[in-house]
Write an enzyme that holds these catalytic residues in place. Structure first.
Site, mmCIF file in Angstrom:
data_model
loop_
_atom_site.group_PDB
_atom_site.id
_atom_site.type_symbol
_atom_site.label_atom_id
_atom_site.label_comp_id
_atom_site.label_asym_id
_atom_site.label_seq_id
_atom_site.Cartn_x
_atom_site.Cartn_y
_atom_site.Cartn_z
ATOM 1 N N ASN A 1 -54.946 11.315 -20.145
ATOM 2 C CA ASN A 1 -53.625 11.477 -20.776
ATOM 3 C C ASN A 1 -53.737 11.534 -22.296
ATOM 4 O O ASN A 1 -53.038 10.823 -23.003
ATOM 5 C CB ASN A 1 -52.699 10.334 -20.361
ATOM 6 C CG ASN A 1 -51.234 10.653 -20.619
ATOM 7 O OD1 ASN A 1 -50.815 11.799 -20.482
ATOM 8 N ND2 ASN A 1 -50.457 9.659 -21.000
ATOM 9 N N ARG B 1 -57.630 14.080 -30.553
ATOM 10 C CA ARG B 1 -57.490 12.622 -30.641
ATOM 11 C C ARG B 1 -58.618 11.902 -29.918
ATOM 12 O O ARG B 1 -59.061 10.828 -30.328
ATOM 13 C CB ARG B 1 -56.131 12.169 -30.096
ATOM 14 C CG ARG B 1 -55.613 10.912 -30.812
ATOM 15 C CD ARG B 1 -54.198 10.562 -30.413
ATOM 16 N NE ARG B 1 -54.149 9.776 -29.210
ATOM 17 C CZ ARG B 1 -54.320 8.456 -29.176
ATOM 18 N NH1 ARG B 1 -54.533 7.797 -30.285
ATOM 19 N NH2 ARG B 1 -54.267 7.802 -28.043
ATOM 20 N N ARG C 1 -56.082 2.400 -23.139
ATOM 21 C CA ARG C 1 -57.406 2.632 -22.562
ATOM 22 C C ARG C 1 -58.421 1.549 -22.955
ATOM 23 O O ARG C 1 -59.481 1.444 -22.338
ATOM 24 C CB ARG C 1 -57.920 3.996 -22.994
ATOM 25 C CG ARG C 1 -56.948 5.128 -22.662
ATOM 26 C CD ARG C 1 -57.271 6.383 -23.411
ATOM 27 N NE ARG C 1 -56.210 7.383 -23.313
ATOM 28 C CZ ARG C 1 -55.156 7.416 -24.113
ATOM 29 N NH1 ARG C 1 -55.007 6.509 -25.069
ATOM 30 N NH2 ARG C 1 -54.223 8.340 -23.941
ATOM 31 N N LYS D 1 -60.528 12.070 -11.264
ATOM 32 C CA LYS D 1 -60.880 13.057 -12.290
ATOM 33 C C LYS D 1 -61.911 12.529 -13.272
ATOM 34 O O LYS D 1 -62.895 13.209 -13.593
ATOM 35 C CB LYS D 1 -59.604 13.514 -13.011
ATOM 36 C CG LYS D 1 -59.806 14.733 -13.894
ATOM 37 C CD LYS D 1 -60.238 14.326 -15.268
ATOM 38 C CE LYS D 1 -60.571 15.528 -16.108
ATOM 39 N NZ LYS D 1 -61.012 15.116 -17.446
ATOM 40 N N PRO E 1 -64.242 18.380 -11.455
ATOM 41 C CA PRO E 1 -63.111 17.615 -12.015
ATOM 42 C C PRO E 1 -61.821 18.434 -11.985
ATOM 43 O O PRO E 1 -61.807 19.594 -12.401
ATOM 44 C CB PRO E 1 -63.549 17.358 -13.465
ATOM 45 C CG PRO E 1 -65.027 17.544 -13.478
ATOM 46 C CD PRO E 1 -65.317 18.573 -12.441
ATOM 47 N N ASP F 1 -58.384 18.504 -13.560
ATOM 48 C CA ASP F 1 -57.416 18.056 -14.554
ATOM 49 C C ASP F 1 -56.198 18.963 -14.473
ATOM 50 O O ASP F 1 -56.111 19.832 -13.610
ATOM 51 C CB ASP F 1 -58.043 18.084 -15.947
ATOM 52 C CG ASP F 1 -58.299 19.510 -16.405
ATOM 53 O OD1 ASP F 1 -58.403 20.392 -15.533
ATOM 54 O OD2 ASP F 1 -58.380 19.756 -17.604
#
Length: 274
Positions: free
Chosen positions: A125, A130, A174, A216, A233, A235
Site C-alpha cells: 500500500n 516513497r 509497516r 503478494k 506476485p 499486485d
DNA sequence: TCCCAGGCTCTCT
DNA sequence: AGAGAGCATGGG
C-alpha cells in the site's frame, strides 16, 4: 554466459543482450539504484557499491573487483539465465510476446533475502518513490557505513530496535511488521537460506507467518530474494493486466517462468496506460 | 486539496 | 470464505 573482460578499474560484460540498465534497475524490483546526471547508475547490494553504464553494446561496471563480480554481481544480475531463450519460449501467447518484447531488457535481480523481505514489507500500500525514501532512511540510520553509502542493516541490528527507534524512517504502520520479521529471522524461527531450497509452497507459507506478509509480499520475496522464479506476485497492476489483457488468468505458456513474465507484464502495463 | 500507492489485518457477516 | 474498513505517510 557473456564474455567478461576484467581491466584494472572496469569490468566489461561484452555484447550484453537482454540487459537494459534502466529497465532492470528502475522497474520496481529493487529500490536502491539511481541514475546520476551523466546517466551512470549506482547502487548498493550485498554491502558493496558499484556503478554501471552501457557502452557500445557492452555493460561496464565500475567499482567491483574480479572476486566481487564472480561472487556477487554475476548472480545478482542473473547472468547465467538465457533471457533470449526464455522470451522465445513464453512468446507463444501474442500478448505475452508483446509485453516481453517491450520489456526485453529486464533481468531479474537476485537480491539478498533479508533485504528483499524488508523491502517488500515496506512496499505494501505504498508508492515506489516513497518506498525508496523509507529504505534509504533505514540504511542511513541503521546500516553499516561502507564506501559510497550505507549497507542494508542486518536483521540482528533491526531486531534490537523499538518502534520509537524506527520512527525516523517514517514507514507508518509497516514498522511493526519490520520488527516482527527481524525477530523471527534472528530467533531462527525463519531461516531465509533454508527457504531458498524449500519447495515453493512450503517457503511461501513460512514467510506468511510473518506479520504484514501476505501472498503478494511473500511472492516478491520468493522471486527477488529466494530464487523461486516460478513465483508470480499479484499486485494491483498485475491484477488489472490479467483482467484486461488475459481474461483473468496467467497464460499457460509461461510455464516455469512466471516471475519473469510477471515482471514483463508489470513493466509493460505501467508504461502503456490507456 | 484530494486521491491513491507493487496489501495486509481485523472484523463482521 | 468472502467482503470491507482502516491503516501511516506523503507523492503527484
Amino acid at each position: 554466459m557473456n564474455d567478461i573482460i576484467f581491466e584494472k578499474n572496469k569490468i566489461y560484460i561484452k555484447n550484453a543482450q537482454n540487459f537494459n540498465l534502466e529497465q532492470t534497475l528502475d522497474c520496481g524490483q529493487a529500490f536502491r539504484w539511481s541514475q546520476d546526471l551523466n546517466g551512470i547508475w549506482s547502487g548498493i547490494a550485498f554491502g558493496k557499491q558499484i556503478k554501471l553504464y552501457a557502452q557500445d553494446g557492452d555493460i561496464v561496471i565500475l567499482g567491483s573487483t574480479k572476486e566481487d563480480f564472480q561472487n556477487i554481481w554475476q548472480n545478482y544480475f542473473d547472468l547465467d539465465h538465457d533471457y533470449a531463450k526464455i522470451i522465445k519460449e513464453v512468446s507463444v501467447n501474442e500478448t505475452v510476446k508483446r509485453a516481453a518484447e517491450f520489456s526485453s531488457g529486464i533481468r531479474l535481480l537476485n537480491q539478498e533475502p533479508w533485504e528483499a523481505l524488508v523491502s517488500f514489507i515496506i512496499s505494501q500500500n505504498n508508492n515506489i518513490p516513497r518506498i525508496k525514501g523509507i529504505i534509504e532512511r533505514l540504511c542511513e540510520n541503521f546500516g553499516e557505513k561502507i564506501y559510497g553509502g550505507y549497507a542494508f542493516p542486518s536483521a540482528e541490528v533491526i531486531a534490537r530496535l523499538t518502534l520509537d527507534d524506527l520512527a525516523v524512517i517514517r514507514s507508518g504502520f509497516r514498522a511493526k511488521y519490520i520488527l516482527d520479521a527481524a525477530q523471527k529471522v534472528v530467533s531462527g524461527e525463519i531461516d531465509l537460506n533454508e527457504l531458498k531450497i524449500s519447495d515453493y509452497d512450503t517457503a511461501r507459507e513460512k514467510l506468511m507467518t510473518i506479520k504484514g506478509v501476505g501472498p503478494k509480499v511473500a511472492d516478491c520475496v520468493l522471486l527477488y530474494g529466494l530464487g523461486h522464479i516460478e513465483a508470480f506476485p499479484r499486485d494491483v497492476w498485475i491484477k488489472r493486466a490479467l483482467d484486461t489483457l488475459f481474461d483473468g488468468n496467467i497464460p499457460e505458456c509461461v510455464g516455469n517462468y512466471g516471475g519473469i513474465v510477471q515482471q514483463y507484464i508489470f513493466h509493460y502495463i505501467r508504461n502503456n496506460q490507456e
